[in-house]
Design a protein around this motif. Structure first.
Motif, PDB file in Angstrom:
ATOM      1  N   ASP A 107       0.786  -1.175   0.100  1.00 44.18           N
ATOM      2  CA  ASP A 107      -0.068  -0.051  -0.178  1.00 44.18           C
ATOM      3  C   ASP A 107       0.994   1.210  -0.042  1.00 44.18           C
ATOM      4  O   ASP A 107       0.390   2.305  -0.522  1.00 44.18           O
ATOM      5  CB  ASP A 107      -1.045   0.035   1.140  1.00 44.18           C
ATOM      6  CG  ASP A 107      -1.967  -1.100   1.096  1.00 44.18           C
ATOM      7  OD1 ASP A 107      -2.260  -1.450  -0.393  1.00 44.18           O
ATOM      8  OD2 ASP A 107      -2.574  -1.348   2.001  1.00 44.18           O
ATOM      9  N   GLU A 108       2.073   1.145   0.674  1.00 44.46           N
ATOM     10  CA  GLU A 108       2.834   2.209   0.972  1.00 44.46           C
ATOM     11  C   GLU A 108       3.470   2.502  -0.581  1.00 44.46           C
ATOM     12  O   GLU A 108       3.671   3.722  -1.124  1.00 44.46           O
ATOM     13  CB  GLU A 108       3.830   2.040   1.895  1.00 44.46           C
ATOM     14  CG  GLU A 108       3.303   2.209   3.249  1.00 44.46           C
ATOM     15  CD  GLU A 108       4.379   1.801   4.529  1.00 44.46           C
ATOM     16  OE1 GLU A 108       4.337   2.438   5.482  1.00 44.46           O
ATOM     17  OE2 GLU A 108       5.389   1.108   4.122  1.00 44.46           O
ATOM     18  N   LEU A 109       3.864   1.538  -1.194  1.00 43.24           N
ATOM     19  CA  LEU A 109       4.548   1.465  -2.455  1.00 43.24           C
ATOM     20  C   LEU A 109       3.394   2.186  -3.568  1.00 43.24           C
ATOM     21  O   LEU A 109       3.645   3.152  -4.457  1.00 43.24           O
ATOM     22  CB  LEU A 109       4.962   0.324  -2.997  1.00 43.24           C
ATOM     23  CG  LEU A 109       5.675   0.041  -4.363  1.00 43.24           C
ATOM     24  CD1 LEU A 109       6.867   1.108  -4.521  1.00 43.24           C
ATOM     25  CD2 LEU A 109       6.302  -1.333  -4.518  1.00 43.24           C
ATOM     26  N   THR A 110       2.140   1.813  -3.508  1.00 45.85           N
ATOM     27  CA  THR A 110       1.190   2.335  -4.375  1.00 45.85           C
ATOM     28  C   THR A 110       0.916   3.709  -4.348  1.00 45.85           C
ATOM     29  O   THR A 110       0.876   4.360  -5.306  1.00 45.85           O
ATOM     30  CB  THR A 110      -0.290   1.626  -3.950  1.00 45.85           C
ATOM     31  OG1 THR A 110      -0.501  -0.003  -4.155  1.00 45.85           O
ATOM     32  CG2 THR A 110      -1.190   2.335  -4.897  1.00 45.85           C
ATOM     33  N   GLN A 111       1.360   4.359  -3.010  1.00 42.78           N
ATOM     34  CA  GLN A 111       1.247   5.686  -2.821  1.00 42.78           C
ATOM     35  C   GLN A 111       2.339   6.368  -3.649  1.00 42.78           C
ATOM     36  O   GLN A 111       2.225   7.495  -4.188  1.00 42.78           O
ATOM     37  CB  GLN A 111       1.092   6.147  -1.299  1.00 42.78           C
ATOM     38  CG  GLN A 111       1.043   7.611  -1.205  1.00 42.78           C
ATOM     39  CD  GLN A 111      -0.267   8.209  -1.646  1.00 42.78           C
ATOM     40  OE1 GLN A 111      -1.427   7.611  -1.567  1.00 42.78           O
ATOM     41  NE2 GLN A 111      -0.325   9.294  -2.394  1.00 42.78           N
ATOM     42  N   VAL A 112       3.540   5.628  -3.390  1.00 42.08           N
ATOM     43  CA  VAL A 112       4.777   6.370  -3.865  1.00 42.08           C
ATOM     44  C   VAL A 112       4.777   6.083  -5.715  1.00 42.08           C
ATOM     45  O   VAL A 112       4.778   7.338  -6.108  1.00 42.08           O
ATOM     46  CB  VAL A 112       6.048   5.534  -3.826  1.00 42.08           C
ATOM     47  CG1 VAL A 112       7.108   5.888  -4.480  1.00 42.08           C
ATOM     48  CG2 VAL A 112       6.304   5.641  -2.223  1.00 42.08           C
ATOM     49  N   LEU A 113       4.075   5.127  -6.367  1.00 43.69           N
ATOM     50  CA  LEU A 113       3.792   5.128  -7.354  1.00 43.69           C
ATOM     51  C   LEU A 113       2.689   6.482  -7.955  1.00 43.69           C
ATOM     52  O   LEU A 113       2.960   6.789  -9.060  1.00 43.69           O
ATOM     53  CB  LEU A 113       3.355   3.946  -7.901  1.00 43.69           C
ATOM     54  CG  LEU A 113       4.122   2.609  -7.648  1.00 43.69           C
ATOM     55  CD1 LEU A 113       3.662   1.348  -7.888  1.00 43.69           C
ATOM     56  CD2 LEU A 113       5.523   2.590  -8.585  1.00 43.69           C
TER      57      LEU A 113
END
Length: 520
Positions: free
Chosen positions: A4-10
């Motif tokens: 989920d944190e990576l999704t926000q970065v993307l």
């Protein structure tokens, strides 16, 4: 890191602290250039296995351990990195693929990769070659404020008694019952942190802040010989100047002299704000000068300037900032460059609380000209208030000359060099300028000539990475200043009625003028 944190970065995309890299087997050299640039700026995260557009391609899942081992080996190879950067790695399972994250810590030293220094500008890694640029980087990485440097042999006799009384009276006038009113001079110096102790060396005495605020002129020039503010009016005589004021005195008198100089040549124009009559000129003059004096890096040899011409009023001064690029309210965290000096100016009513100065300038500029000011931070800080030529008045009359050539820009001002001999007559020497400025200059030139612009042509003009060029053009599309025609290879960006060419011309004029001022 969770998926989920990576999704926000993307979703947020690449920034000054986030970089995406395609990587199927082992990282390439450009990954380690980014490690170097992150180390030299404010750190960041590199994500291997992600395309430039944010889509996840992933790394070879069978070689994750090899990739992480390769990163550690390269980072600690003294033949490649000097000194070694501080990094950590982890791998993240995301949508059936594997992403390797490299966390890079900001370094207290200047890091070199293959004996080259890289810095981070917006979302681009920039090679740094100039000696002044590198020295500015060293200044930025100092882990102490230069205003706290102690001078053991400065005594109260080296300070002006009238300035001490003035500082006390101004503080009392600002706030009834101010504690400075009943303090002795010695107590006041310690309360204002002008008399300090270095708990590393054990030295105790007056610091640079005390000298700059209260020192006699000869003491200031001896301790800080590079300190000067050069104020210039250039309205009729664009080759030289119409009037000039060079200030080398204490900060209280410097503030008064520089504010008066701006007000002398900037016509007053009253406006209504919330039903009250106000003078934007007063706010512009006060805030520009106070900001320049408070947030300047006084250990730098770069001369501070206030320039008034037919395009703008702008301040230019050395800075020490971890942020690089254009500043927008609400998108940055204010950081005091000289907290002791800032606090004294706050206590005496010359300045307001941290961050309020820029907000006041935005309001005043909109009231005065209807145009927002521009702030660009980095090793050199510039604040620009756009004005009309008629807004800057002079009594010297006479000739006006127009310079058409693009001058080469000193490293200390633009943070990069213009390569000699690059211009072929049609191609402007935009390469190695600040990337964002170079893009805008190229866009302005092409739109003015053809009414449209393409990504490949901007890349050719500027040498800036295609991703950054596309990002800036898309920003102009979002603002309604450009519109897109065609797809993929035939895509072009066409000007709209909202496009403000004067903005882009101002970049060109600003660079030319600053260059001519530096060269004399």
């Amino acid at each position: 890191m969770t998926p989920d944190e990576l999704t926000q970065v993307l979703r947020n995309g690449e920034t000054s602290t986030v970089e995406f890299k395609r990587c199927s087997d082992i990282p390439h050299a450009d990954t380690f250039e980014t490690v170097c640039s992150f180390s030299n700026r404010m750190g960041g995260d590199i994500y291997l296995g992600i395309e430039d557009d944010g889509s996840v391609s992933g790394v070879d899942g069978q070689r994750v351990a090899e990739i992480e081992r390769n990163i550690a080996n390269v980072a600690n190879n003294h033949k490649l990195f000097s000194p070694a950067p501080t990094i950590e790695t982890e791998h993240i399972a995301y949508d059936g693929r594997t992403v390797v994250r490299i966390w890079v810590s900001p370094s207290s030293s200047v890091i070199r990769f293959k004996n080259v220094v890289y810095d981070r500008v917006a979302d681009t890694d920039v090679r740094i070659d100039g000696d002044i640029q590198i020295s500015q980087m060293y200044i930025r990485k100092q882990n102490y404020y230069s205003e706290r440097r102690i001078f053991r042999y400065v005594t109260p006799f080296d300070l002006r008694a009238d300035l001490i009384a003035r500082m006390r009276n101004m503080a009392v006038a600002q706030r009834a019952g101010h504690p400075w009113a009943t303090m002795s001079n010695d107590e006041l110096f310690r309360s204002a942190k002008l008399y300090d102790r270095d708990y590393v060396t054990g030295e105790e005495g007056f610091n640079l802040a005390a000298v700059l605020l209260l020192g006699k002129d000869e003491v200031i020039s001896s301790i800080c010989p590079a300190y000067v503010t050069d104020a210039i009016v250039r309205q009729h005589d664009e080759d030289r100047y119409d009037d000039r004021l060079m200030v080398r005195t204490n900060l209280f008198d410097a503030y008064d002299q520089l504010v008066d100089f701006i007000k002398k040549y900037l016509p007053d124009r009253f406006a209504l704000e919330r039903g009250k009559r106000t003078s934007p000129r007063e706010i512009i003059a006060r805030e520009l000068v106070a900001n320049s004096l408070m947030h300047r890096e006084y250990s730098s040899p770069v001369v501070a300037r206030i320039i008034m011409d037919g395009q703008s009023i702008r301040t230019i001064n050395a800075s020490r900032s971890f942020f690089e690029g254009r500043m927008k309210l609400g998108e940055f965290t204010p950081m005091p460059k000289n907290p002791i000096i800032a606090d004294v100016l706050l206590q005496t009513g010359i300045a307001e609380k941290l961050g309020s100065g820029l907000r006041n300038l935005v309001k005043a500029s909109e009231l005065y000209t209807g145009v927002e000011p521009e702030f660009v931070d980095g090793d050199i800080f510039t604040a620009t208030i756009p004005v009309k030529r008629s807004d800057i008045s002079t009594n010297t009359g006479a000739r006006t000359s127009q310079k058409e050539q693009v001058a080469s820009v000193p490293d200390a001002v633009m943070g990069a060099r213009v390569e000699e001999g690059m211009s072929t007559g049609n191609e402007p020497p935009y390469r190695q300028l600040d990337p964002i400025w170079a893009i805008f200059m190229s866009v302005g030139r092409q739109v003015k000539a053809r009414g449209m612009v393409t990504v490949p042509q901007v890349v050719k003009d500027t040498g800036v990475d295609v991703r950054m060029v596309r990002k800036q053009l898309n920003t102009l599309v979002e603002e309604g200043q450009l519109k897109v025609e065609g797809k993929t290879r035939n895509r072009r960006y066409v000007s709209t009625p909202k496009l403000n060419l004067r903005t882009y011309e101002a970049y060109k004029d600003q660079i030319n003028r600053i260059a001519s001022e530096i060269h004399g």
